[in-house]
Design an enzyme around this catalytic site. Structure first.
Site, mmCIF file in Angstrom:
data_model
loop_
_atom_site.group_PDB
_atom_site.id
_atom_site.type_symbol
_atom_site.label_atom_id
_atom_site.label_comp_id
_atom_site.label_asym_id
_atom_site.label_seq_id
_atom_site.Cartn_x
_atom_site.Cartn_y
_atom_site.Cartn_z
ATOM 1 N N ARG A 127 14.155 64.370 10.186
ATOM 2 C CA ARG A 127 14.047 65.161 11.431
ATOM 3 C C ARG A 127 13.005 64.613 12.402
ATOM 4 N NH1 ARG A 127 14.310 69.740 7.876
ATOM 5 N NH2 ARG A 127 16.473 70.379 7.662
ATOM 6 N N LYS A 164 14.817 58.657 25.840
ATOM 7 C CA LYS A 164 16.256 58.829 25.603
ATOM 8 C C LYS A 164 16.680 57.832 24.529
ATOM 9 C CE LYS A 164 18.137 60.574 29.947
ATOM 10 N NZ LYS A 164 19.024 60.250 31.077
ATOM 11 N N GLU A 215 18.099 47.266 37.492
ATOM 12 C CA GLU A 215 17.421 48.558 37.253
ATOM 13 C C GLU A 215 16.136 48.636 38.081
ATOM 14 O OE1 GLU A 215 18.685 51.117 35.573
ATOM 15 O OE2 GLU A 215 19.763 50.428 33.791
ATOM 16 N N LYS A 246 9.212 55.566 36.820
ATOM 17 C CA LYS A 246 9.906 56.302 35.760
ATOM 18 C C LYS A 246 8.962 57.283 35.078
ATOM 19 C CE LYS A 246 13.153 56.249 32.038
ATOM 20 N NZ LYS A 246 14.218 55.576 31.328
ATOM 21 N N GLU A 290 15.595 66.088 31.417
ATOM 22 C CA GLU A 290 16.631 65.984 32.454
ATOM 23 C C GLU A 290 17.253 67.331 32.796
ATOM 24 O OE1 GLU A 290 18.910 62.308 32.488
ATOM 25 O OE2 GLU A 290 20.587 63.408 33.340
ATOM 26 N N ARG A 336 15.155 64.195 36.875
ATOM 27 C CA ARG A 336 15.356 62.979 36.070
ATOM 28 C C ARG A 336 16.759 62.406 36.257
ATOM 29 N NH1 ARG A 336 13.591 61.397 29.859
ATOM 30 N NH2 ARG A 336 14.631 59.369 29.929
ATOM 31 N N ASN A 393 19.652 58.148 37.146
ATOM 32 C CA ASN A 393 21.010 57.714 36.800
ATOM 33 C C ASN A 393 21.806 57.263 38.008
ATOM 34 O OD1 ASN A 393 21.129 58.054 33.937
ATOM 35 N ND2 ASN A 393 20.894 60.229 34.315
ATOM 36 N N HIS A 447 24.872 55.208 37.477
ATOM 37 C CA HIS A 447 25.190 55.163 36.049
ATOM 38 C C HIS A 447 26.520 55.817 35.686
ATOM 39 C CE1 HIS A 447 21.220 53.575 35.669
ATOM 40 N NE2 HIS A 447 21.255 53.572 34.351
ATOM 41 N N HIS A 467 28.654 53.456 33.656
ATOM 42 C CA HIS A 467 29.059 53.754 32.274
ATOM 43 C C HIS A 467 30.579 53.761 32.138
ATOM 44 C CE1 HIS A 467 25.031 55.872 31.045
ATOM 45 N NE2 HIS A 467 24.937 54.566 31.021
ATOM 46 N N HIS A 470 25.079 46.121 30.870
ATOM 47 C CA HIS A 470 24.676 47.412 31.424
ATOM 48 C C HIS A 470 24.068 47.267 32.828
ATOM 49 C CE1 HIS A 470 23.277 51.517 31.606
ATOM 50 N NE2 HIS A 470 22.051 51.085 31.867
HETATM 51 P P1 NAD Z 1 20.420 44.176 25.007
HETATM 52 O O1 NAD Z 1 19.518 44.950 24.142
HETATM 53 O O2 NAD Z 1 21.801 43.966 24.557
HETATM 54 O O3 NAD Z 1 19.729 42.747 25.292
HETATM 55 C C1 NAD Z 1 20.434 41.817 26.073
HETATM 56 C C2 NAD Z 1 20.552 40.463 25.359
HETATM 57 O O4 NAD Z 1 19.291 39.793 25.389
HETATM 58 C C3 NAD Z 1 20.939 40.563 23.884
HETATM 59 O O5 NAD Z 1 21.815 39.506 23.567
HETATM 60 C C4 NAD Z 1 19.599 40.356 23.159
HETATM 61 O O6 NAD Z 1 19.743 39.860 21.865
HETATM 62 C C5 NAD Z 1 18.932 39.369 24.066
HETATM 63 N N1 NAD Z 1 17.461 39.350 24.047
HETATM 64 C C6 NAD Z 1 16.638 40.418 24.070
HETATM 65 N N2 NAD Z 1 15.369 40.017 24.236
HETATM 66 C C7 NAD Z 1 15.392 38.664 24.282
HETATM 67 C C8 NAD Z 1 14.381 37.685 24.450
HETATM 68 N N3 NAD Z 1 13.106 38.012 24.695
HETATM 69 N N4 NAD Z 1 14.748 36.390 24.418
HETATM 70 C C9 NAD Z 1 16.062 36.054 24.244
HETATM 71 N N5 NAD Z 1 17.058 36.935 24.123
HETATM 72 C C10 NAD Z 1 16.719 38.240 24.145
HETATM 73 O O7 NAD Z 1 20.533 44.819 26.464
HETATM 74 P P2 NAD Z 1 19.489 45.462 27.489
HETATM 75 O O8 NAD Z 1 19.966 45.077 28.814
HETATM 76 O O9 NAD Z 1 18.094 45.194 27.099
HETATM 77 O O10 NAD Z 1 19.717 47.033 27.274
HETATM 78 C C11 NAD Z 1 20.928 47.656 27.609
HETATM 79 C C12 NAD Z 1 21.029 48.948 26.825
HETATM 80 O O11 NAD Z 1 19.974 49.822 27.216
HETATM 81 C C13 NAD Z 1 22.332 49.692 27.078
HETATM 82 O O12 NAD Z 1 22.863 50.125 25.855
HETATM 83 C C14 NAD Z 1 21.903 50.882 27.908
HETATM 84 O O13 NAD Z 1 22.729 51.995 27.717
HETATM 85 C C15 NAD Z 1 20.502 51.113 27.406
HETATM 86 N N6 NAD Z 1 19.633 51.838 28.341
HETATM 87 C C16 NAD Z 1 18.965 52.922 27.879
HETATM 88 C C17 NAD Z 1 18.109 53.603 28.710
HETATM 89 C C18 NAD Z 1 17.296 54.741 28.181
HETATM 90 O O14 NAD Z 1 16.676 55.452 28.966
HETATM 91 N N7 NAD Z 1 17.244 54.922 26.882
HETATM 92 C C19 NAD Z 1 17.926 53.183 30.035
HETATM 93 C C20 NAD Z 1 18.626 52.068 30.471
HETATM 94 C C21 NAD Z 1 19.476 51.395 29.601
HETATM 95 N N1 GLY Z 2 17.840 55.640 32.423
HETATM 96 C C1 GLY Z 2 17.865 56.996 32.839
HETATM 97 C C2 GLY Z 2 16.846 57.860 32.191
HETATM 98 O O1 GLY Z 2 16.049 57.433 31.402
HETATM 99 O O2 GLY Z 2 16.806 59.016 32.468
#
Ligand code: NAD
Ligand code: GLY
Length: 370
Positions: A125, A147, A189, A231, A241, A245, A249, A252, A256, A274
């Protein structure tokens, strides 16, 4: 040159610091200070683990030789943000014998951060998670705000929880190995923060394009810190949210839908990732806003010009049906009572949530006939 450490504080019921600077993956003392118990699980992916996991683990053990450490590695890419890999992370915590004072270190991009954060939220939990983002996108967005989620075939991030990290360590030196396409995705972003609420930051991004695309450490550190400040102030006021907040998005709901409809962007396919999908989504949101008479068309043009200058896509990929995209948008988490609730804008720096958007106005925008 801003090579020094910067710290952004996130206020609220569960406050924490975002540390930004080079070399943080090797700062065992600072990282291990957040491991309250004896168990730590490092979650990473198949690109990042070979580059940085050993350094992180060595640093942790140098600071805390009593730590029982394990590593769980996902195949790189959005396709891994699944319930099946979530289950793998939970199995790794069980095999470690992790107790409630365990700490999960999420070393990677947003895929790792979201999945590892969700596993930490669920194990017993809720155990601690420390985010160690290694993509620009995860440094400016996903590691902050708590998130966590995985995707299912029906939609992005549909299974998840709010679970704020204990701390964020954004080691800017790790950006040196990040492919240029992923730098650009992160910059989408970053542009979002200017577009949704900060016209001066938008102007700064218009002026600083070349240093940012060239990977200039000072320019990137400024962009990361300003994004995190934006942020942090929003999530401190609205962590779950309930209101503002949602502005984070911008782009998004459209983005999405594109990601889900095309099949999630993966290693070795041409699907939009993304950040790229968010870039297209912001243009669609701006186009719809102009169509509804909310914003000047010149601001849409300025947004398109900025995204294109950063090498980002601005159109829906060929072959995606507008009706199918609209169907995906109906399953967005912001919708209420079956009505489309979208983040639109009045122009650069002025996003707002619009409830009950008429689907008949959205379809032509999705069809590129804005
Ligand atoms: P990702 O985690 O897939 O990373 C992108 C690529 O870069 C991958 O192939 C990874 O292996 C590679 N990589 C990462 N760091 C590296 C480094 N230092 N050197 C070489 N390669 C590296 O993608 P992302 O763009 O980081 O994240 C996208 C995800 O984040 C989506 O799933 C999205 O929904 C999520 N997201 C979440 C929030 C949130 O608030 N939680 C906000 C925005 C996005
Ligand atoms: N990426 C949108 C949020 O964190 O609310």
């Amino acid at each position: 040159m801003k090579h020094t450490m910067q710290t952004v504080h996130v206020h609220g019921a569960a406050p924490y610091d975002i540390h930004i600077g080079p070399g943080l993956v090797g700062d065992g003392g600072a990282l291990a200070a957040h491991a309250r118990g004896r168990h730590a699980l490092v979650v990473s992916d198949s690109h990042v683990a070979p580059l940085y996991a050993q350094a992180l683990e060595d640093a942790l053990l140098a600071a805390r030789s009593d730590l029982k450490l394990a590593r769980f590695v996902l195949p790189a890419g959005e396709e891994s943000k699944t319930l099946a890999h979530f289950d793998g992370a939970i199995e790794a915590l069980a095999a470690l014998g992790a107790t409630r004072d365990a700490c999960v270190f999420a070393l990677g991009g947003g895929v790792v951060g979201d999945l590892a954060g969700f596993a930490a939220a669920c194990w017993m939990r809720g155990v601690d998670v420390v985010q160690v983002p290694t993509t620009l996108l995860s440094m400016v967005d996903s590691s902050v705000g708590g998130k966590t989620a995985v995707d299912i075939p029906q939609g992005k991030n549909l299974v998840g929880a709010f679970h704020p990290p204990r701390a964020v360590f954004a080691d800017t030196a790790t950006l040196a190995t990040l492919p240029p396409r992923e730098i650009r995705a992160g910059l989408a972003e970053v542009i979002k923060y200017g577009a949704l609420g900060d016209p001066l930051f938008f102007e700064w991004l218009e002026a600083e394009r070349q240093p940012l695309l060239d990977g200039d450490a000072g320019a990137l550190a400024t962009a990361i810190a300003r994004s995190c400040e934006a942020k942090a102030s929003i999530v401190a006021r609205d962590p779950l949210e309930k209101g503002e907040r949602a502005l984070l998005n911008l782009g998004h709901t459209f983005g999405h839908a594109i990601e889900t409809e095309q099949g999630y962007g993966g290693v070795g396919n041409d699907n939009l990732n993304h950040g790229e999908a968010v870039a297209v989504g912001m243009v669609l949101a701006a186009t719809l806003s102009a169509r509804l008479g909310m914003s000047p068309a010149e601001d849409t043009a300025r947004l398109v010009a900025l995204l294109e200058a950063y090498g980002l896509p601005t159109r829906v990929p060929a072959g995606l049906s507008p009706e199918a995209l609209l169907g995906r948008m109906r399953l967005d988490k912001k919708n209420i009572a079956g009505r489309l609730r979208l983040v639109l804008w009045r122009g650069i720096g002025q996003a707002e949530v619009v409830p009950d958007v008429d689907e008949a106005q959205v379809l032509p925008v999705l069809a590129g006939m804005g």
